[in-house]
Design a protein around this motif. Structure first.
Motif: not given
Length: 254
Positions: A144-146, A151, A209, A212, A232, A236-238, A248
């Motif tokens: 999980v990335e943002l 993350l 943010h 999330l 998540f 809203k996240v990658d 997304r």
């Protein structure tokens, strides 16, 4: 085309409810029925329409007005129970209603304190009989990335497949980088999973943010594999799943 099945019930579909349905206000039983109808007012989930014979009519307060809808003309009622008042929360349908809905009452869900299917409390709205929710363990690697910040990363996620929504990836808390997460006071509920026990906002650089990620410490029995795990919003996240970066999805949570 989305990569998950859509909710396909047409608007105004009517079906029988085989479950006992009860609802309460201020400790008083407002309705108790095994003859409710499912009515799809929109495609994603139905509402209950309850035969008036199974409603506590002594708790109804006639507001002396009517409302028109696609389903017919309904007389508007409030509720008064145990000193608690709920205005304009019930609609009693007459003879011009869609077939099967004459002399049924549709209550606003939030106007009542608690709803039960058989003896299990249900939250937010009725469960869709055409929806399925499965929680399956997996060994697919999930990251999980943002904004380029990692993350969470896991090789033991639990995947939740829910009709009408993208796959959700629930991860062990030890796989989440809580240095970027701040607890939120938000609490929500789901008809299929129960009440959330925690929400987090995500801090990346100077940006915050809101809300999330979430967790269910005590989910419903069918969703026990997600207990204590963190998910998540895909919207809203990658997400990178098994080396593939997912697009997304566009949903009402976007």
């Amino acid at each position: 085309m989305p990569d998950y099945p859509k909710a396909i019930a047409p608007v105004d579909r009517i079906e029988p409810v085989p479950r006992r349905i009860r609802a309460f206000l201020a400790g008083e039983p407002v309705l108790d029925t095994t003859r409710a109808r499912y009515v799809w007012e929109w495609p994603f989930y139905p509402q209950y329409y309850v035969p008036v014979a199974d409603v506590r009519r002594d708790l109804l307060v006639d507001e002396q007005r009517t409302e028109e809808s696609r389903r017919g003309c309904a007389r508007v009622y409030g509720l008064l129970a145990g000193g608690t008042t709920r205005d304009a929360c019930a609609r009693w349908y007459g003879d011009d209603a869609l077939p099967g809905l004459a002399d049924t009452v549709r209550f606003d869900w939030a106007a009542l304190d608690a709803w039960f299917e058989e003896d299990e409390e249900v939250f937010v709205h009725p469960r869709n009989p055409y929806a399925r929710v499965d929680a399956l363990r997996s060994t697919r690697r999930v990251r999980v990335e943002l904004d380029g910040t990692v993350l969470a990363e896991s090789t033991s996620p639990v995947l939740v497949f829910e009709t009408g929504l993208p796959t959700r990836y629930y991860l062990n808390r030890t796989d989440v980088n809580f240095a970027h997460l701040a607890p939120s006071a938000t609490r929500t509920a789901c008809p299929y999973k129960g009440r959330t026990s925690a929400w987090w906002s995500v801090h990346v650089g100077d940006a915050v943010h809101e809300d999330l990620a979430w967790s269910y410490d005590f989910p419903t029995g069918a969703l026990l594999p997600i207990a204590g795990l963190v998910a998540f919003y895909n919207e809203k996240v990658d997400l990178i799943v098994a080396g593939e970066r997912l697009s997304r999805p566009e949903t009402h949570f976007s």
